[in-house]
Design a protein around this motif. Structure first.
Motif, PDB file in Angstrom:
ATOM      1  N   UNK A 138       0.836  -1.213   0.000  1.00  0.00           N
ATOM      2  CA  UNK A 138       0.000   0.000   0.000  1.00  0.00           C
ATOM      3  C   UNK A 138       0.865   1.255   0.000  1.00  0.00           C
ATOM      4  N   UNK A 139       0.396   2.269  -0.701  1.00  0.00           N
ATOM      5  CA  UNK A 139       1.094   3.548  -0.742  1.00  0.00           C
ATOM      6  C   UNK A 139       0.689   4.410   0.451  1.00  0.00           C
ATOM      7  N   UNK A 140       1.630   5.161   0.957  1.00  0.00           N
ATOM      8  CA  UNK A 140       1.321   6.133   1.999  1.00  0.00           C
ATOM      9  C   UNK A 140       0.448   7.229   1.389  1.00  0.00           C
ATOM     10  N   UNK A 141      -0.604   7.581   2.073  1.00  0.00           N
ATOM     11  CA  UNK A 141      -1.546   8.563   1.534  1.00  0.00           C
ATOM     12  C   UNK A 141      -0.887   9.940   1.419  1.00  0.00           C
ATOM     13  N   UNK A 142      -0.958  10.506   0.234  1.00  0.00           N
ATOM     14  CA  UNK A 142      -0.421  11.846  -0.003  1.00  0.00           C
ATOM     15  C   UNK A 142      -1.546  12.871   0.073  1.00  0.00           C
ATOM     16  N   UNK A 143      -1.163  14.143   0.099  1.00  0.00           N
ATOM     17  CA  UNK A 143      -2.172  15.203   0.119  1.00  0.00           C
ATOM     18  C   UNK A 143      -3.013  15.171  -1.155  1.00  0.00           C
ATOM     19  N   UNK A 147     -13.172   8.673 -11.839  1.00  0.00           N
ATOM     20  CA  UNK A 147     -12.026   8.392 -10.982  1.00  0.00           C
ATOM     21  C   UNK A 147     -11.690   6.910 -11.122  1.00  0.00           C
ATOM     22  N   UNK A 148     -10.426   6.605 -11.409  1.00  0.00           N
ATOM     23  CA  UNK A 148      -9.977   5.222 -11.542  1.00  0.00           C
ATOM     24  C   UNK A 148      -9.089   4.867 -10.357  1.00  0.00           C
ATOM     25  N   UNK A 149      -9.498   3.858  -9.592  1.00  0.00           N
ATOM     26  CA  UNK A 149      -8.719   3.350  -8.464  1.00  0.00           C
ATOM     27  C   UNK A 149      -7.878   2.191  -8.971  1.00  0.00           C
ATOM     28  N   UNK A 150      -6.569   2.266  -8.766  1.00  0.00           N
ATOM     29  CA  UNK A 150      -5.675   1.274  -9.348  1.00  0.00           C
ATOM     30  C   UNK A 150      -4.368   1.221  -8.574  1.00  0.00           C
ATOM     31  N   UNK A 151      -3.455   0.386  -9.049  1.00  0.00           N
ATOM     32  CA  UNK A 151      -2.103   0.371  -8.530  1.00  0.00           C
ATOM     33  C   UNK A 151      -1.253   1.393  -9.247  1.00  0.00           C
ATOM     34  N   UNK A 152      -0.075   1.607  -8.736  1.00  0.00           N
ATOM     35  CA  UNK A 152       0.867   2.540  -9.330  1.00  0.00           C
ATOM     36  C   UNK A 152       1.257   2.046 -10.731  1.00  0.00           C
ATOM     37  N   UNK A 195     -10.604  12.294 -16.679  1.00  0.00           N
ATOM     38  CA  UNK A 195     -10.236  11.096 -15.923  1.00  0.00           C
ATOM     39  C   UNK A 195      -9.122  11.425 -14.935  1.00  0.00           C
ATOM     40  N   UNK A 196      -9.316  11.041 -13.688  1.00  0.00           N
ATOM     41  CA  UNK A 196      -8.276  11.153 -12.666  1.00  0.00           C
ATOM     42  C   UNK A 196      -7.930   9.753 -12.151  1.00  0.00           C
ATOM     43  N   UNK A 197      -6.659   9.574 -11.778  1.00  0.00           N
ATOM     44  CA  UNK A 197      -6.195   8.325 -11.186  1.00  0.00           C
ATOM     45  C   UNK A 197      -6.010   8.500  -9.686  1.00  0.00           C
ATOM     46  N   UNK A 198      -6.394   7.460  -8.939  1.00  0.00           N
ATOM     47  CA  UNK A 198      -6.044   7.387  -7.522  1.00  0.00           C
ATOM     48  C   UNK A 198      -5.204   6.121  -7.328  1.00  0.00           C
ATOM     49  N   UNK A 199      -3.861   6.248  -7.373  1.00  0.00           N
ATOM     50  CA  UNK A 199      -3.009   5.074  -7.146  1.00  0.00           C
ATOM     51  C   UNK A 199      -2.981   4.736  -5.660  1.00  0.00           C
ATOM     52  N   UNK A 200      -3.189   3.459  -5.346  1.00  0.00           N
ATOM     53  CA  UNK A 200      -3.322   3.039  -3.958  1.00  0.00           C
ATOM     54  C   UNK A 200      -2.228   2.079  -3.504  1.00  0.00           C
TER      55      UNK A 200
END
Length: 256
Positions: A39-44, A135-140, A157-162
């Motif tokens: 998991x990625x550390x949540x950024x601002x 919004x697309x939830x995905x991996x890096x 389209x925005x990405x949310x890498x998790x």
């Protein structure tokens, strides 16, 4: 079908579940996870995307890890997800995770890939509004086809890498030795990055391993494998156990 002896390469927990399903049908498998989910550390920037979740007419979740981690983020900031927001997944297993959380999820029944999702009538309906945003939830560094196609239709389209997917540390030649020791005759990968990790771990043994039957979840991964020199590629049209078992029934196992 029981003559197949398969190498499974998914993350460890998914390997265990798939191995159990295969064993019920008399199929031998050996697990060598090639994807370690970190998991990625949540950024601002990531926090801002979740806080602005109600801006999006649709949310697309591309994998089970993205579903689990995405739900954690949504639950942290939204006591109740935005009403009338459409949620989508690429496959049934990912959809089940979202549905268990209480989200109304649509997914294609005829394939676990981006192309099938893009053809989904529910997605077309969700995008049929002024200035649609997704919004697309995905991996890096995940799949790009979805965003490219949607942006071509005028969708923002925005990405949310998790998370990021890492190759676990294995000794040199671990892959080739496992295949030889357990007399495996098929390889199973669940994603493009899973296939790239397979090649990376195979190293100079890849030309020999490329002769084995390779079961992949989609045409996109099949194309990657073909370009890399894999000789026998089976597109399962899905990454779940049902799709793999159906492919195994259609394909005779090679003789030892």
């Amino acid at each position: 079908m029981t003559a197949w002896r398969l190498l499974l390469t998914r993350p460890a927990d998914e390997c265990a579940a798939l191995a159990a399903s295969l064993a019920e049908q008399g199929v031998f498998s050996s697990s060598l996870p090639l994807l370690d989910i970190q998991p990625l550390v949540e950024s601002a920037e990531q926090r801002a995307l979740i806080l602005d979740l109600d801006r999006y007419c649709a949310v697309i979740v591309v994998s089970k890890p993205a579903a689990r981690l995405g739900i954690e983020r949504v639950d942290r900031y939204w006591p109740q997800p935005p009403a009338r927001q459409a949620w989508f997944s690429v496959g049934a297993a990912t959809a089940q995770i979202l549905s268990d959380y209480g989200l109304d999820v649509s997914y294609p029944a005829d394939g676990d890939d981006s192309e099938a999702l893009l053809d989904l009538p529910q997605l077309h309906a969700a995008l049929a509004r002024p200035d649609p945003r997704v919004l697309i939830l995905r991996g890096e560094g995940g799949r790009e086809l979805l965003a490219e196609r949607l942006r071509g239709q005028g969708v923002v389209v925005d990405y949310l890498p998790l998370y990021r997917r890492l190759l676990p540390a294995y000794p040199a030649h671990a892959l080739a030795q496992r295949i030889e020791a357990e007399r495996l005759n098929g390889l199973v990968v669940s994603s493009g990055q899973g296939f790239e990790h397979l090649r990376q771990l195979a190293a100079d043994a890849w030309p020999q391993l490329a002769r084995l039957s390779l079961f992949v979840p989609s045409r996109r991964v099949a194309d990657l494998a073909h370009e890399a020199g894999a000789l026998t590629i089976v597109d399962c049209r899905g990454a779940n156990a049902v799709a793999l078992l159906a492919a195994l029934r259609e394909c005779p196992a090679p003789a030892f």
